[in-house]
Design a protein around this motif. Structure first.
Motif, mmCIF file in Angstrom:
data_model
loop_
_atom_site.group_PDB
_atom_site.id
_atom_site.type_symbol
_atom_site.label_atom_id
_atom_site.label_comp_id
_atom_site.label_asym_id
_atom_site.label_seq_id
_atom_site.Cartn_x
_atom_site.Cartn_y
_atom_site.Cartn_z
ATOM 1 N N LYS A 171 34.728 -28.431 -22.959
ATOM 2 C CA LYS A 171 33.307 -28.082 -22.869
ATOM 3 C C LYS A 171 32.417 -29.217 -23.376
ATOM 4 O O LYS A 171 31.207 -29.059 -23.470
ATOM 5 C CB LYS A 171 33.022 -26.809 -23.685
ATOM 6 N N ARG A 270 20.812 -26.546 -17.917
ATOM 7 C CA ARG A 270 20.880 -27.683 -18.835
ATOM 8 C C ARG A 270 19.488 -28.103 -19.320
ATOM 9 O O ARG A 270 19.308 -28.448 -20.498
ATOM 10 C CB ARG A 270 21.577 -28.854 -18.138
ATOM 11 N N GLU A 302 27.081 -23.401 -13.287
ATOM 12 C CA GLU A 302 27.804 -24.072 -14.362
ATOM 13 C C GLU A 302 27.312 -23.581 -15.717
ATOM 14 O O GLU A 302 26.106 -23.486 -15.953
ATOM 15 C CB GLU A 302 27.594 -25.580 -14.273
ATOM 16 N N HIS A 303 28.246 -23.268 -16.612
ATOM 17 C CA HIS A 303 27.862 -22.970 -17.985
ATOM 18 C C HIS A 303 27.919 -24.246 -18.807
ATOM 19 O O HIS A 303 28.914 -24.973 -18.792
ATOM 20 C CB HIS A 303 28.782 -21.923 -18.627
ATOM 21 N N VAL A 304 26.843 -24.513 -19.533
ATOM 22 C CA VAL A 304 26.769 -25.689 -20.396
ATOM 23 C C VAL A 304 26.704 -25.219 -21.848
ATOM 24 O O VAL A 304 25.854 -24.398 -22.194
ATOM 25 C CB VAL A 304 25.519 -26.543 -20.073
ATOM 26 N N SER A 305 27.598 -25.732 -22.688
ATOM 27 C CA SER A 305 27.534 -25.440 -24.125
ATOM 28 C C SER A 305 26.422 -26.276 -24.741
ATOM 29 O O SER A 305 26.416 -27.507 -24.602
ATOM 30 C CB SER A 305 28.858 -25.774 -24.805
ATOM 31 N N SER A 308 27.159 -29.407 -26.757
ATOM 32 C CA SER A 308 27.492 -30.664 -26.079
ATOM 33 C C SER A 308 26.279 -31.563 -25.935
ATOM 34 O O SER A 308 26.419 -32.769 -25.684
ATOM 35 C CB SER A 308 28.095 -30.366 -24.696
#
Length: 487
Positions: A171, A270, A302-305, A308
């Motif tokens: 991730k 994002r 899309e999953h973005v943490s 990050s």
């Protein structure tokens, strides 16, 4: 002091609730319980005492316990009539709310105890709706059970934490070692632990509205002051960045992100996350990111943490297997500390202290983390066209928004939808009353928006885990209910 009779207590409860005999008869009819005018008249007059199942129904309707109604509650009596000592809940709980299992759910339980079948669309529990744990998970746990009889280290077993660390690396969460990984009895335990270790009385923490109410409850219980920032329904339920900025002051310690979101099903892009990071950077806030649904994302999104994007900030990222692997009852979650840990050195000591005090999380559940996170992810079959979760989302979104007076933002992740009611059309002043009325008339259990710290009485959450044919019946009942509903 003579013991009160059943009739005395029945009349007392009816008077206190402002309920008449005819009200009990009408409610019984709604619940499919046989209670005639002559029966209730005999109970009130003391001529007869009802059977145990009828006592249970009357107690539920009057919101008292069967023991109290029967006069079986224990009191301390002496010749001097010593008053019974009463133990009350801690005042720390006075402002704690957790209506996901609150008053409406308690009413549903009372109804079930009288034989009423209730469709539970209130909690994200996959197993009762036919979602099965992958065979490989069950097999691996069975094979390792004899090796799981003792405690693990406080943070968790090496194999589980190594797998979680590697998942964090995938991730793109920066600066994570195996010592930064903590397993828990579900994410819920770790949220409580983190809030207790961080907050002093008067410290402020930003939490979204609507929220998953455990965040607000745990922060409040720890002595913190929760400040809710708004998520904007007109913008796909994304956080209102200007509202966040307005609510930060010198007492603000942290901001909570729930992404993918419960209860709205929103997925944050994002660009939004980057702007939240900029705000947190400006004010040097801790970021807590609840990402338990990160593997339940639909529409090829899309999953973005968020961690990050914030290598210079201290972040705590939460996830687990309860939802993605349909093992809510196994209670296995985790949190990962990342970024600038130097700014949180003392806080991490507090986390370690509380982690050590609970000894460790469920060891058999830890044993399957490595298997669950590696290899084929069966949950993907559910979230593509033709898969159960995807198709159930498609159905419930259309079915609910086809009902006059209901609108909704289509969820992109998880398995919740948070529809909006036209309060003018239905004259809704109290959303909890709406949930109770729906439950009592149609035997459908949902959670009102107030249960998620949403201040307006215009929303409710539906869990769309049941199969389409069950959701179809539920949608028809909700439509029928609303066709004539006015508060």
């Amino acid at each position: 002091m003579a013991r009160e009779s059943f009739a005395d207590r029945l009349k007392t409860a009816m008077n206190e609730k402002g309920i008449k005999q005819v009200d009990l008869i009408r409610y019984a009819q709604e619940q499919g319980v046989k209670l005639g005018k002559s029966h209730i008249s005999q109970y009130v007059s003391g001529k007869t005492v009802p059977r145990a199942d009828m006592v249970q129904f009357l107690a539920g309707a009057l919101q008292v316990t069967p023991d109290w109604l029967n006069g079986n509650d224990l009191t301390l009596e002496t010749e001097g009539e010593t008053k019974m000592r009463e133990f009350k809940k801690s005042s720390k709980l006075d402002h704690v709310l957790y209506d996901v299992r609150g008053p409406v759910v308690e009413e549903a339980t009372r109804m079930e105890n009288t034989g009423t079948n209730v469709l539970k669309l209130n909690i994200g529990n996959p197993a009762p709706f036919g979602f099965r744990t992958p065979d490989e998970i069950i097999y691996d746990m069975r094979q390792q059970l004899t090796e799981c009889e003792g405690y693990s280290t406080a943070k968790g077993s090496f194999s589980a934490r190594k797998a979680i660390m590697q998942y964090a690396q995938l991730k793109q969460i920066p600066n994570v070692s195996i010592e930064d990984v903590y397993t828990g009895n579900g994410v819920s335990e770790l949220i409580n632990l983190c809030m207790s270790a961080l907050l002093d009385n008067g410290d402020e923490i930003l939490i979204p509205s609507p929220d998953y109410p455990l965040w607000t409850a745990c922060a409040t219980l720890a002595g913190g002051k929760v400040v809710h920032y708004l998520c904007d329904e007109q913008s796909d339920w994304y956080p209102d960045l200007e509202d966040i900025k307005k609510k930060i002051n010198s007492r603000t310690k942290a901001i909570v992100i729930i992404n993918p979101n419960n209860p709205t099903g929103a997925l944050y892009p994002r660009e939004i996350l980057q702007q939240i990071v900029e705000i947190a950077r400006e004010h040097q806030l801790i970021i807590f990111s609840d990402e338990i649904y990160d593997r339940l994302v639909m529409d090829e999104e899309e999953h973005v943490s968020i961690a990050s994007l914030a290598p210079d900030l201290f972040c705590v990222t939460f996830s687990g297997l309860s939802k993605s692997h349909m093992i809510a009852g196994f209670r296995i979650g985790w949190m990962v500390l990342s970024g600038n840990k130097a700014m949180a050195k003392d806080y991490i000591e507090g986390i370690n202290m509380l982690s050590n005090m609970r000894l460790c999380s469920n060891v058999p559940a830890q044993s399957i983390v490595q298997t669950a996170l590696g290899g084929y992810q069966s949950v993907r079959d559910y979230i593509i066209p033709g898969g159960r979760i995807y198709e159930q989302r498609e159905y419930i979104y259309k079915a609910l928004t086809d009902i006059p007076g209901i609108t909704a933002v289509k969820p992109k992740a998880a398995f919740y939808i948070f529809p909006k009611l036209d309060v003018k059309k239905f004259n809704i002043m109290d959303d909890e009353k709406f949930a109770l009325d729906l439950l009592r008339e149609k035997h459908i259990l949902i959670i009102h928006g107030g249960g998620f710290n949403w201040k307006q009485p215009d929303h409710f959450r539906v869990v769309y885990l049941p199969r389409v044919e069950v959701l179809e019946q539920a949608a028809k009942k909700i439509a029928g209910f609303l066709s004539g509903y006015r508060q």
